[in-house]
Design a protein around this motif. Sequence first.
Motif, mmCIF file in Angstrom:
data_model
loop_
_atom_site.group_PDB
_atom_site.id
_atom_site.type_symbol
_atom_site.label_atom_id
_atom_site.label_comp_id
_atom_site.label_asym_id
_atom_site.label_seq_id
_atom_site.Cartn_x
_atom_site.Cartn_y
_atom_site.Cartn_z
ATOM 1 N N ASN A 165 -14.883 26.787 37.718
ATOM 2 C CA ASN A 165 -14.918 26.518 36.297
ATOM 3 C C ASN A 165 -16.237 26.021 35.731
ATOM 4 O OD1 ASN A 165 -12.635 26.328 37.873
ATOM 5 N ND2 ASN A 165 -11.431 25.859 36.077
ATOM 6 N N ARG B 29 -15.357 33.124 31.158
ATOM 7 C CA ARG B 29 -14.322 34.016 30.605
ATOM 8 C C ARG B 29 -13.053 33.941 31.446
ATOM 9 N NH1 ARG B 29 -16.545 39.923 32.584
ATOM 10 N NH2 ARG B 29 -14.327 40.461 32.628
ATOM 11 N N ILE C 190 -10.078 35.279 33.809
ATOM 12 C CA ILE C 190 -9.973 36.223 34.913
ATOM 13 C C ILE C 190 -8.547 36.732 34.909
ATOM 14 C CG2 ILE C 190 -10.106 36.472 37.408
ATOM 15 C CD1 ILE C 190 -11.850 33.663 37.034
ATOM 16 N N GLN D 68 -16.002 24.143 25.983
ATOM 17 C CA GLN D 68 -15.600 24.656 27.294
ATOM 18 C C GLN D 68 -14.640 23.727 28.029
ATOM 19 O OE1 GLN D 68 -16.155 27.527 28.249
ATOM 20 N NE2 GLN D 68 -18.103 28.303 27.478
ATOM 21 N N ASN E 38 -10.758 24.527 28.516
ATOM 22 C CA ASN E 38 -10.480 25.709 29.351
ATOM 23 C C ASN E 38 -10.822 25.464 30.812
ATOM 24 O OD1 ASN E 38 -9.439 27.472 27.436
ATOM 25 N ND2 ASN E 38 -11.493 28.005 26.699
ATOM 26 N N VAL E 39 -11.973 24.797 31.032
ATOM 27 C CA VAL E 39 -12.426 24.578 32.400
ATOM 28 C C VAL E 39 -11.411 23.750 33.198
ATOM 29 C CG1 VAL E 39 -14.135 23.295 33.752
ATOM 30 C CG2 VAL E 39 -14.879 24.871 31.959
ATOM 31 N N PHE E 40 -10.825 22.721 32.540
ATOM 32 C CA PHE E 40 -9.929 21.816 33.266
ATOM 33 C C PHE E 40 -8.452 22.071 32.994
ATOM 34 C CE2 PHE E 40 -13.971 19.580 33.052
ATOM 35 C CZ PHE E 40 -14.096 19.096 34.358
ATOM 36 N N ARG F 119 -6.849 25.339 32.419
ATOM 37 C CA ARG F 119 -6.449 26.732 32.402
ATOM 38 C C ARG F 119 -6.783 27.363 33.746
ATOM 39 N NH1 ARG F 119 -8.687 30.716 27.626
ATOM 40 N NH2 ARG F 119 -7.872 32.675 28.449
ATOM 41 N N TYR G 107 -9.841 30.818 35.008
ATOM 42 C CA TYR G 107 -10.830 30.837 33.947
ATOM 43 C C TYR G 107 -12.129 30.297 34.526
ATOM 44 C CZ TYR G 107 -13.050 30.187 29.424
ATOM 45 O OH TYR G 107 -13.915 30.271 28.366
#
Lengths: 581, 581
Positions: free
Chosen positions: A3, A50, A52, B127, B130-132, B134, B137
């Motif tokens: 991430n 993005r 995946i 960001q 989404n990074v943590f 999802r 991703y």
Amino acid sequence: MSNTSGQPTLFDAAASDDTMADEKPKAAKSRSGGGGGGAVNAESMAKKQREISVSEFFTKNRHLLGFDSPRKALLTAVKEAVDNSLDACEEARILPDIRVTIARIGNSEKQFTMTVEDNGPGIVKAQVPNVFGRLLYGSKFHRLRQSRGQQGIGISAAGMYGQLTTGAPVRVRSKPGKKSVPLEFSIRIDTAKNRPEATDKVIDWEGKDHGTEVSIDMEGEYRRGQRSVEEFLKLMAVANPHVQLTFTDPDGNVTTYERGTRELPKEVEEIKPHPHGVELGILLKMIQESDNRTVSAFLQQDFSRVGPTVAKEICEQAGIRPESNPRRLDNTAVQKLKAAIDATKIMAPPLSCIAPIGEDLIIAGLKKEVDADFYVATSRKPVVYRGHPFAIEVGIAYGKPGDTLAVTEGGKIVEVAKKKSSDEVLMGAADEPIKLIRFANRVPLVFQQSACAISKAVINTNWKNYGLQQPRGALPIGPMVVFVHIASVWVPFTSESKEAIASYDEILEELRLALMEAGRKLGIHVRKGRKLASEFKKRNYITMYIPHVVEALKDILDLDDKTVAKATENLTTVLEKSRKL
Amino acid sequence: MSNTSGQPTLFDAAASDDTMADEKPKAAKSRSGGGGGGAVNAESMAKKQREISVSEFFTKNRHLLGFDSPRKALLTAVKEAVDNSLDACEEARILPDIRVTIARIGNSEKQFTMTVEDNGPGIVKAQVPNVFGRLLYGSKFHRLRQSRGQQGIGISAAGMYGQLTTGAPVRVRSKPGKKSVPLEFSIRIDTAKNRPEATDKVIDWEGKDHGTEVSIDMEGEYRRGQRSVEEFLKLMAVANPHVQLTFTDPDGNVTTYERGTRELPKEVEEIKPHPHGVELGILLKMIQESDNRTVSAFLQQDFSRVGPTVAKEICEQAGIRPESNPRRLDNTAVQKLKAAIDATKIMAPPLSCIAPIGEDLIIAGLKKEVDADFYVATSRKPVVYRGHPFAIEVGIAYGKPGDTLAVTEGGKIVEVAKKKSSDEVLMGAADEPIKLIRFANRVPLVFQQSACAISKAVINTNWKNYGLQQPRGALPIGPMVVFVHIASVWVPFTSESKEAIASYDEILEELRLALMEAGRKLGIHVRKGRKLASEFKKRNYITMYIPHVVEALKDILDLDDKTVAKATENLTTVLEKSRKL
């Protein structure tokens, strides 16, 4: 852990102040290779972050799904398709009749068409594209009932592999019932979106009133013997004696595995989650999704085995009013509720959700495909793990025919025979390790034996107690097939390819008990067999020496041949009688 | 294989004609348990077919991500967070300074807060959620360059596990640069949608100009020793000597792993796919997505190592006009193109996409954390597998200090010492199996050793050739640590938890060669060590017996003490000289 490499998005001058003299950012150069281009900055990095798609993920990591080698891919595809057909037939209460065909494309040794045809209920038009052209889509994942499939990945993954290696779409022919129109579908997977692109047309359809046929072109390698399609189907027949299986190999050879019983497996019922198997996060989710407006109703309606009394008890424990609105409970209150649930004695979940094979059918299945002297089976009473019922079953086929039996001529035992078993695939020789066959929800597990909880349990069993040799930390030695089956609403596999079972303590313990139970029964037989064998040897000696004894007598007493014959006979009888068998 | 149990949707009277007398559909009953209700019909079945979100899938199968036991969960979460921090720091060319803290929640022995803090570039506000929050991703999956993470699953999975077991959200504090505003985020994962629900607020921030801190509350079990967080961090320090690591355990004990070098790993470049690694399906996809309007341009722009000449050669091979539009090619033409690519000799892909550790730094890392007599390392030249470059590196630390060294007193060797090594975690005793430490892209692999290609390769190496004992089919015996590292743009792990490497032949072969190379160097030392040891023993005898000899002479020749001393000295010198060392 992908991430955070998008982090430098706001990475500014300040940050680079920190970088050491010996690490001048070579950003421009360092990105020149790939799409990015330019230095590390918000735009370049933002572009890189993005989603995946699950299809992209499994295309790149397809070994996780069992498609790592051409040979394995062919078997995995057959397995996924057959699992589907059997689940569908059994849910519709139809005795399954499955035809598997593997044909070369052209004369290629590297490309094959795999076709699996069933007499199942068929698939409704609207469902076909999703079922075959979309990963993580299905009906079994969210239901607590035993089935071969549980992930919603397998058959679409097989199609994806076919598309990846041959560019060809999946072909599906289906007729959902006597009066319905038979259709043929051509399905591609858009891996970037994980969505199907399908076309369909009406076709001619002879014979069956209903059924489904799936064909996948794929890169493959066809071999016989160990871990072959044949072996898989043979094992499938052992654990599914109610199935009629026909297999046509690339050379046109047809093998049929005849149905051994017309009795379908017990129909399994879907159950609600058991309170003791629910984790805090799940409980929170269930509360949000529940239609029930009181905690008491929520507990009784959304779980199995919770009646008014138990609900009341739990609420008291948790210090929550039974009529309070579950959605009003804060995190702490729900934590209390969870603790109260764990502390409350609740009846075990209904076992109607699983269908073990049963001792008689295990033995029937083994007799059908394994040629042995002695068969025994143990089917353990189901137990509960994390609120999920599961049952362990063990079957043993021991000894090649004749291994411990005497061959007689005119009533005389001439030798302890060593007749070769007719079975090539399953039964090993007397000085080889036993053959272990593993099953989960009636599906044979043919790969990753060493990583499987079942293998660990068999190795950790002390088979010397049951009259077998066993090297330290290894499978026992002997002419024996050990069948182990786990039936569960949820089997914890070590990977999506469902080749081995994770080593949860609760499962290992049940395996241990089941193997011991079957082992004891085996031990009695093995020892008796040994006694018999030596018995026969002794008899042999008798029948060997008597003639000489009599010859001697003849000389001494000068007897005629008739008397000699009579004497021999009497002597034998006397000696036989004088020894108890 | 979930998909087709939705089949009976159009399942009509006709179908049930087929069902046997002994299998009357007990539909109503069979569904009574679960949500479904009613008989098998289009409506009931259609309801059951649905999408499975990747978060739901991994919540149920969280053992695939390394969250199967509370103890393992704690370590996995630390691993994922540290991997993230290191990838981010290195991409931003910052020398990493990482702080790991594990603290009890209240006085609980079952619930902990795991916090990992770095001095990395920080994460831009947009960001963070989404990074943590999802799964699937990230930025690394689609890029061909070496990084610790490659899936876009890990840290969000850790957060999901925390939420599942404690109900608490993930807390993230981040400052993306000196001039930017530090923010704190609270992030929940909506598992049904696999999307984050986040809130954020501005916070005070002392010290560092930029960095990220993630905190996760989770159920866990804290232990020391084998496969502990300590061991993981210690191993991390071995393979990442450029990292400064500080660990605070639940009792407040602080362990620091000092930086061993200020040299950052070589910056890796992103490369384009190599033609020889591309499968038909991927080629078709690339053609669809390409902006290039001629086959020749497509080949040159979208692949690495394809120039005008090679492009021309491929087109000729395939019988395709270089200037034809790639999108116009039908399946057969693309198949020809693929065949032509495979048949054409193309330069190996650039190796700038991977950064092996190198022999010097492997030894530096081992010396930093493993206390031994002898160190050796081998870093193989990278090779290409499926178009992906990878490199195998092996390091060996042999012998506890003193194991083969003499202890002397006043110049006299009094014994061949058996000083206990200071190292508890890594080095085993002389009669124990060696300690194998496995790494992939500089990340220690601590679980599933037996299922890993690295272990297989070490076991299949004949260590007797190098002077070690080795039981059949097992690790060799001896006071030795074997370090094995695979550096690659894509490591084929056996599961999403990234604990073991799949046994691809190409990888096993490189491992074999690397282990042999290091083994040979080791062998020389081991044998020399043996010679030395016996040498020292002999010396010992001399120094032991000379005094007695001299005493004898003294009596015989009636010498004074001074002469005795001199004689002893001379005698020793003579004897030493007379023997070559």
